[in-house]
Design a protein around this motif. Sequence first.
Motif, PDB file in Angstrom:
ATOM      1  N   THR A  43       0.949  -1.175  -0.064  1.00 27.28           N
ATOM      2  CA  THR A  43       0.034   0.068   0.000  1.00 27.28           C
ATOM      3  C   THR A  43       0.837   1.177  -0.063  1.00 27.28           C
ATOM      4  O   THR A  43       1.963   1.269   0.599  1.00 27.28           O
ATOM      5  CB  THR A  43      -0.832   0.019   1.252  1.00 27.28           C
ATOM      6  N   GLU A  44       0.673   2.329  -0.764  1.00 29.73           N
ATOM      7  CA  GLU A  44       1.291   3.400  -0.798  1.00 29.73           C
ATOM      8  C   GLU A  44       0.216   4.535  -0.655  1.00 29.73           C
ATOM      9  O   GLU A  44      -0.819   4.536  -0.851  1.00 29.73           O
ATOM     10  CB  GLU A  44       1.836   3.642  -2.349  1.00 29.73           C
ATOM     11  N   THR A  45       0.880   5.889  -0.301  1.00 30.70           N
ATOM     12  CA  THR A  45       0.057   6.758  -0.101  1.00 30.70           C
ATOM     13  C   THR A  45       0.581   8.046  -1.012  1.00 30.70           C
ATOM     14  O   THR A  45       1.804   8.328  -1.135  1.00 30.70           O
ATOM     15  CB  THR A  45       0.044   7.483   1.365  1.00 30.70           C
ATOM     16  N   TYR A  46      -0.223   8.824  -1.744  1.00 35.09           N
ATOM     17  CA  TYR A  46      -0.126   9.663  -2.792  1.00 35.09           C
ATOM     18  C   TYR A  46      -1.223  10.660  -2.492  1.00 35.09           C
ATOM     19  O   TYR A  46      -2.081  10.541  -2.788  1.00 35.09           O
ATOM     20  CB  TYR A  46       0.084   9.284  -4.093  1.00 35.09           C
ATOM     21  N   ARG A  47      -0.567  12.072  -2.178  1.00 32.25           N
ATOM     22  CA  ARG A  47      -1.230  13.110  -1.693  1.00 32.25           C
ATOM     23  C   ARG A  47      -2.481  13.012  -0.928  1.00 32.25           C
ATOM     24  O   ARG A  47      -3.492  13.222  -1.146  1.00 32.25           O
ATOM     25  CB  ARG A  47      -1.870  13.646  -3.215  1.00 32.25           C
ATOM     26  N   GLY A  48      -2.222  12.495  -0.128  1.00 37.51           N
ATOM     27  CA  GLY A  48      -3.059  11.760   1.350  1.00 37.51           C
ATOM     28  C   GLY A  48      -4.122  10.698   0.666  1.00 37.51           C
ATOM     29  O   GLY A  48      -4.879  10.394   1.610  1.00 37.51           O
ATOM     30  N   ALA A  49      -3.836  10.148  -0.251  1.00 36.36           N
ATOM     31  CA  ALA A  49      -4.852   9.045  -0.617  1.00 36.36           C
ATOM     32  C   ALA A  49      -4.066   7.829  -0.682  1.00 36.36           C
ATOM     33  O   ALA A  49      -3.119   7.588  -1.156  1.00 36.36           O
ATOM     34  CB  ALA A  49      -5.670   9.161  -1.924  1.00 36.36           C
ATOM     35  N   GLU A  50      -4.738   6.546   0.059  1.00 38.82           N
ATOM     36  CA  GLU A  50      -4.006   5.493   0.024  1.00 38.82           C
ATOM     37  C   GLU A  50      -4.437   4.464  -1.248  1.00 38.82           C
ATOM     38  O   GLU A  50      -5.616   4.731  -1.333  1.00 38.82           O
ATOM     39  CB  GLU A  50      -4.446   4.723   1.388  1.00 38.82           C
ATOM     40  N   TYR A  51      -3.542   3.870  -1.770  1.00 35.49           N
ATOM     41  CA  TYR A  51      -3.808   2.904  -2.808  1.00 35.49           C
ATOM     42  C   TYR A  51      -3.203   1.892  -2.867  1.00 35.49           C
ATOM     43  O   TYR A  51      -1.700   1.792  -2.308  1.00 35.49           O
ATOM     44  CB  TYR A  51      -3.947   3.622  -4.151  1.00 35.49           C
ATOM     45  N   LYS A  52      -3.574   0.580  -3.418  1.00 38.47           N
ATOM     46  CA  LYS A  52      -2.946  -0.669  -3.257  1.00 38.47           C
ATOM     47  C   LYS A  52      -2.134  -0.980  -4.530  1.00 38.47           C
ATOM     48  O   LYS A  52      -2.611  -0.828  -5.644  1.00 38.47           O
ATOM     49  CB  LYS A  52      -3.722  -1.739  -2.856  1.00 38.47           C
ATOM     50  N   VAL A  53      -1.056  -1.290  -4.499  1.00 36.22           N
ATOM     51  CA  VAL A  53      -0.076  -1.479  -5.665  1.00 36.22           C
ATOM     52  C   VAL A  53       0.090  -3.232  -5.410  1.00 36.22           C
ATOM     53  O   VAL A  53       0.644  -3.736  -4.728  1.00 36.22           O
ATOM     54  CB  VAL A  53       1.323  -1.123  -5.498  1.00 36.22           C
ATOM     55  N   ASP A  54      -0.571  -3.977  -6.299  1.00 35.10           N
ATOM     56  CA  ASP A  54      -0.835  -5.095  -6.282  1.00 35.10           C
ATOM     57  C   ASP A  54       0.336  -5.699  -7.300  1.00 35.10           C
ATOM     58  O   ASP A  54       0.190  -7.197  -7.424  1.00 35.10           O
ATOM     59  CB  ASP A  54      -2.125  -5.717  -6.255  1.00 35.10           C
ATOM     60  N   VAL A  55       0.585  -5.274  -8.247  1.00 31.71           N
ATOM     61  CA  VAL A  55       1.793  -5.801  -9.121  1.00 31.71           C
ATOM     62  C   VAL A  55       3.294  -4.891  -8.871  1.00 31.71           C
ATOM     63  O   VAL A  55       2.747  -3.696  -8.852  1.00 31.71           O
ATOM     64  CB  VAL A  55       1.260  -6.056 -10.613  1.00 31.71           C
ATOM     65  N   LEU A  56       4.104  -5.708  -8.904  1.00 34.23           N
ATOM     66  CA  LEU A  56       5.525  -4.921  -8.772  1.00 34.23           C
ATOM     67  C   LEU A  56       6.219  -5.181  -9.716  1.00 34.23           C
ATOM     68  O   LEU A  56       6.243  -6.023 -10.439  1.00 34.23           O
ATOM     69  CB  LEU A  56       6.098  -5.297  -7.371  1.00 34.23           C
ATOM     70  N   PRO A  57       7.060  -4.064 -10.090  1.00 36.97           N
ATOM     71  CA  PRO A  57       8.077  -4.267 -11.290  1.00 36.97           C
ATOM     72  C   PRO A  57       8.921  -5.073 -10.904  1.00 36.97           C
ATOM     73  O   PRO A  57       9.754  -5.216  -9.898  1.00 36.97           O
ATOM     74  CB  PRO A  57       8.653  -2.711 -11.507  1.00 36.97           C
ATOM     75  N   LYS A  58       9.349  -6.077 -12.045  1.00 43.46           N
ATOM     76  CA  LYS A  58      10.532  -7.152 -11.793  1.00 43.46           C
ATOM     77  C   LYS A  58      11.202  -7.159 -13.118  1.00 43.46           C
ATOM     78  O   LYS A  58      10.781  -6.622 -14.223  1.00 43.46           O
ATOM     79  CB  LYS A  58       9.751  -8.466 -11.488  1.00 43.46           C
ATOM     80  N   VAL A  59      12.049  -7.883 -13.224  1.00 38.27           N
ATOM     81  CA  VAL A  59      12.988  -8.039 -14.857  1.00 38.27           C
ATOM     82  C   VAL A  59      12.854  -9.683 -14.753  1.00 38.27           C
ATOM     83  O   VAL A  59      13.303 -10.458 -13.861  1.00 38.27           O
ATOM     84  CB  VAL A  59      14.352  -7.469 -14.494  1.00 38.27           C
ATOM     85  N   LYS A  60      12.580 -10.100 -16.062  1.00 38.98           N
ATOM     86  CA  LYS A  60      12.707 -11.482 -16.560  1.00 38.98           C
ATOM     87  C   LYS A  60      14.012 -11.647 -17.203  1.00 38.98           C
ATOM     88  O   LYS A  60      14.070 -10.787 -18.347  1.00 38.98           O
ATOM     89  CB  LYS A  60      11.533 -11.821 -17.153  1.00 38.98           C
ATOM     90  N   ILE A  61      14.874 -12.593 -17.081  1.00 36.11           N
ATOM     91  CA  ILE A  61      15.987 -12.734 -17.803  1.00 36.11           C
ATOM     92  C   ILE A  61      15.828 -14.369 -18.199  1.00 36.11           C
ATOM     93  O   ILE A  61      15.369 -15.060 -17.702  1.00 36.11           O
ATOM     94  CB  ILE A  61      17.198 -12.693 -17.114  1.00 36.11           C
ATOM     95  N   GLU A  62      16.175 -14.462 -19.622  1.00 34.88           N
ATOM     96  CA  GLU A  62      16.045 -15.709 -20.309  1.00 34.88           C
ATOM     97  C   GLU A  62      17.342 -16.174 -20.678  1.00 34.88           C
ATOM     98  O   GLU A  62      18.106 -14.911 -21.511  1.00 34.88           O
ATOM     99  CB  GLU A  62      14.908 -15.785 -21.245  1.00 34.88           C
ATOM    100  N   LEU A  63      17.841 -17.211 -20.777  1.00 33.30           N
ATOM    101  CA  LEU A  63      18.856 -17.723 -21.592  1.00 33.30           C
ATOM    102  C   LEU A  63      18.758 -19.314 -21.746  1.00 33.30           C
ATOM    103  O   LEU A  63      18.082 -19.885 -21.009  1.00 33.30           O
ATOM    104  CB  LEU A  63      20.244 -17.316 -20.618  1.00 33.30           C
ATOM    105  N   ILE A  64      19.471 -19.457 -22.829  1.00 33.03           N
ATOM    106  CA  ILE A  64      19.373 -21.069 -23.362  1.00 33.03           C
ATOM    107  C   ILE A  64      21.012 -21.379 -23.050  1.00 33.03           C
ATOM    108  O   ILE A  64      21.765 -20.670 -23.592  1.00 33.03           O
ATOM    109  CB  ILE A  64      18.858 -21.426 -24.696  1.00 33.03           C
ATOM    110  N   LEU A  65      21.307 -22.926 -22.458  1.00 32.45           N
ATOM    111  CA  LEU A  65      22.438 -23.171 -22.285  1.00 32.45           C
ATOM    112  C   LEU A  65      22.610 -24.623 -22.607  1.00 32.45           C
ATOM    113  O   LEU A  65      21.591 -25.297 -22.380  1.00 32.45           O
ATOM    114  CB  LEU A  65      23.070 -22.658 -21.145  1.00 32.45           C
ATOM    115  N   GLY A  66      23.788 -25.219 -22.537  1.00 29.01           N
ATOM    116  CA  GLY A  66      23.802 -26.733 -22.477  1.00 29.01           C
ATOM    117  C   GLY A  66      23.682 -27.292 -21.183  1.00 29.01           C
ATOM    118  O   GLY A  66      23.431 -26.682 -20.062  1.00 29.01           O
ATOM    119  N   ASP A  67      23.000 -28.533 -21.105  1.00 35.08           N
ATOM    120  CA  ASP A  67      22.548 -29.291 -19.805  1.00 35.08           C
ATOM    121  C   ASP A  67      23.867 -29.127 -18.924  1.00 35.08           C
ATOM    122  O   ASP A  67      23.469 -29.015 -17.779  1.00 35.08           O
ATOM    123  CB  ASP A  67      22.390 -30.715 -20.255  1.00 35.08           C
ATOM    124  N   ALA A  68      25.278 -29.274 -19.459  1.00 33.87           N
ATOM    125  CA  ALA A  68      26.246 -29.509 -18.376  1.00 33.87           C
ATOM    126  C   ALA A  68      26.499 -28.187 -17.662  1.00 33.87           C
ATOM    127  O   ALA A  68      27.131 -28.167 -16.646  1.00 33.87           O
ATOM    128  CB  ALA A  68      27.560 -29.969 -19.215  1.00 33.87           C
TER     129      ALA A  68
END
Length: 112
Positions: A43-68
């Motif tokens: 929950t965050e407060t902005y200009r006196g009003a509370e609101y819920k932030v239910d999704v947050l920023p993230k980073v997704k990294i993808e890579l392909i590699l050999g089994d070993a």
Amino acid sequence: MKKIEAIIQPHKLDAVKEALKGAGVDGITIFEVHGHGRQKGHTETYRGAEYKVDVLPKVKIELILGDAELERIVGVITEAARSGKIGDGKIFVSTIDEAIRIRNGDRGQMAL
């Protein structure tokens, strides 16, 4: 071949990229994503009003590699991304059946 998908905190991106570079990983794909796990946002407060932030920023990294290389690279990502706090992220591993380099038709691990 294996595909690693790592969802991490945005402020850990540079540390993870440097760790992967140091571990000899040549190629990664990075996405800016939003989501939540157990933390369910906050929950965050902005200009006196509370609101819920239910999704947050993230980073997704993808890579392909050999089994070993799988366990070593998962360890590199884990160490670089860990803060010890809730919301550090997740790593998902799946099997890749085929990889093809478009430029010259290389297949399998040669295409990586």
